[in-house]
Design an enzyme around this catalytic site. Structure first.
Site, short mmCIF file in Angstrom:
data_model
loop_
_atom_site.label_atom_id
_atom_site.label_comp_id
_atom_site.label_asym_id
_atom_site.label_seq_id
_atom_site.Cartn_x
_atom_site.Cartn_y
_atom_site.Cartn_z
N ASN A 1 44.66 42.00 48.58
CA ASN A 1 45.83 41.15 48.27
C ASN A 1 46.26 40.45 49.56
O ASN A 1 45.72 40.74 50.63
CB ASN A 1 46.96 41.98 47.65
CG ASN A 1 47.43 43.09 48.57
OD1 ASN A 1 47.82 42.84 49.71
ND2 ASN A 1 47.37 44.32 48.09
N GLY B 1 42.72 50.12 43.01
CA GLY B 1 41.40 49.61 42.62
C GLY B 1 40.37 49.73 43.71
O GLY B 1 40.32 50.72 44.46
N ASP C 1 40.14 48.11 46.45
CA ASP C 1 40.80 48.07 47.77
C ASP C 1 41.14 49.50 48.21
O ASP C 1 40.82 49.92 49.35
CB ASP C 1 42.08 47.22 47.62
CG ASP C 1 42.67 46.78 48.94
OD1 ASP C 1 42.07 47.06 49.98
OD2 ASP C 1 43.74 46.14 48.91
N THR D 1 39.23 40.83 38.62
CA THR D 1 39.07 41.19 37.20
C THR D 1 39.72 42.52 36.83
O THR D 1 39.60 42.97 35.69
CB THR D 1 37.58 41.25 36.80
OG1 THR D 1 36.95 42.30 37.54
CG2 THR D 1 36.87 39.95 37.08
N TYR E 1 44.39 42.10 38.74
CA TYR E 1 44.76 40.68 38.69
C TYR E 1 44.39 39.99 37.37
O TYR E 1 44.65 38.81 37.18
CB TYR E 1 44.15 39.93 39.88
CG TYR E 1 44.90 40.15 41.19
CD1 TYR E 1 46.05 40.95 41.26
CD2 TYR E 1 44.46 39.56 42.37
CE1 TYR E 1 46.73 41.14 42.45
CE2 TYR E 1 45.15 39.74 43.57
CZ TYR E 1 46.27 40.53 43.61
OH TYR E 1 46.95 40.71 44.80
N1 AR6 Z 1 33.38 49.77 43.27
C1 AR6 Z 1 33.15 48.60 42.63
N2 AR6 Z 1 34.04 48.02 41.82
C2 AR6 Z 1 35.24 48.63 41.65
C3 AR6 Z 1 35.57 49.84 42.28
C4 AR6 Z 1 34.58 50.41 43.12
N3 AR6 Z 1 34.80 51.55 43.78
N4 AR6 Z 1 36.83 50.18 41.90
C5 AR6 Z 1 37.27 49.22 41.05
N5 AR6 Z 1 36.31 48.29 40.88
P1 AR6 Z 1 40.74 45.51 41.33
P2 AR6 Z 1 41.75 42.74 41.64
C6 AR6 Z 1 36.32 47.05 40.08
O1 AR6 Z 1 41.92 45.89 40.50
O2 AR6 Z 1 41.74 42.55 40.17
C7 AR6 Z 1 44.43 46.06 44.50
O3 AR6 Z 1 45.56 46.88 44.40
C8 AR6 Z 1 37.29 46.97 38.91
O4 AR6 Z 1 36.75 47.64 37.78
O5 AR6 Z 1 40.28 46.46 42.36
O6 AR6 Z 1 41.15 41.67 42.50
C9 AR6 Z 1 44.54 45.07 45.65
O7 AR6 Z 1 45.25 45.63 46.74
C10 AR6 Z 1 37.34 45.47 38.71
O8 AR6 Z 1 36.22 45.02 37.95
O9 AR6 Z 1 41.04 44.11 42.13
C11 AR6 Z 1 45.28 43.93 45.02
O10 AR6 Z 1 46.67 44.15 45.03
C12 AR6 Z 1 37.18 44.90 40.12
O11 AR6 Z 1 36.73 46.00 40.92
C13 AR6 Z 1 44.79 43.92 43.60
O12 AR6 Z 1 44.37 45.26 43.33
C14 AR6 Z 1 38.45 44.35 40.71
O13 AR6 Z 1 39.56 45.16 40.34
C15 AR6 Z 1 43.60 43.02 43.42
O14 AR6 Z 1 43.25 42.97 42.07
#
Ligand code: AR6
Length: 182
Positions: free
Chosen positions: A31, A39, A41, A125, A128
């Site tokens: 973010n 997630g 991050d 995805t 967000y």
């Molecule tokens: N390895 C691969 N993919 C993953 C993993 C992992 N270990 N964990 C989750 N995913 P998201 P965003 C996938 O929510 O939508 C955070 O709090 C998940 O299934 O991680 O860009 C940040 O600090 C999904 O398909 O990121 C921001 O505040 C993808 O990663 C916010 O979330 C992205 O999900 C960003 O949201």
């Protein structure tokens, strides 16, 4: 001009956890504050250890659509590229262009550091809420556009967290890269 076959060989779609990837750089779906979160991050910060947060504090955040690089610390990857994807607001707030710019800027940064292999999560995805099919098309089209023009990174992995996401990426890749096998 590279052939379609050479481009296919540079792209891989995998199901898995990005923190375990043995590549030069993994991309974080961060973010704007770049101070960690949930997630992917959260998983990256946990696996990299507290020094990652210390380095991130010095970066003064990152605008949506852009990317910044740090070391990978305890991760198998040497580098982490922190890309900030757009929050989905229904599609009329420039979300597509901002997501494309995350992929492009991450690849530009990777190339400038001589990074040969890079792994992307499905940026935006999760929390967000960017629709996954639409995000997969953008990720693949933008990457293809970049690797057609640049020799680095040599290998790009899309790491899908879960089988549904993996199937969606594979379908997108077969549509966008005719003959793509995996
Ligand atoms: N390895 C691969 N993919 C993953 C993993 C992992 N270990 N964990 C989750 N995913 P998201 P965003 C996938 O929510 O939508 C955070 O709090 C998940 O299934 O991680 O860009 C940040 O600090 C999904 O398909 O990121 C921001 O505040 C993808 O990663 C916010 O979330 C992205 O999900 C960003 O949201």
């Amino acid at each position: 001009m590279p052939t379609l076959e050479t481009l296919h060989q540079r792209i891989e779609i995998q199901e898995g956890n990005i923190v375990r990837q043995k590549v030069d750089a993994i991309v974080n779906a961060a973010n704007e504050r770049l101070l960690g979160g949930g997630g992917v991050d959260g998983a990256i910060h946990q696996a990299a250890g507290p020094e990652l947060l210390e380095e991130c504090r010095k970066l003064n955040g990152c605008p949506t659509g852009q990317a910044k690089i740090t070391a990978g610390y305890n991760l198998p990857a040497k580098w982490v590229i922190h890309a900030v994807g757009p929050i989905w607001h229904g599609g009329r707030s420039n979300e597509d262009a901002l997501l494309a710019s995350c992929y492009r800027n991450s690849l530009v940064l990777a190339e400038s550091r001589g990074i040969r292999s890079i792994a992307f999560p499905c940026i935006s995805t999760g929390l967000y809420r960017f629709p996954i099919e639409r995000a997969a098309d953008i990720a693949l089209n933008e990457t293809l556009k970049f690797i057609e023009q640049h020799d680095l990174p040599e290998r790009i992995n899309f790491v899908c967290y879960g089988h549904d996401t993996y199937s969606i990426y594979l379908d997108a890749a077969r549509r966008i890269l005719p003959g793509f096998s995996g």
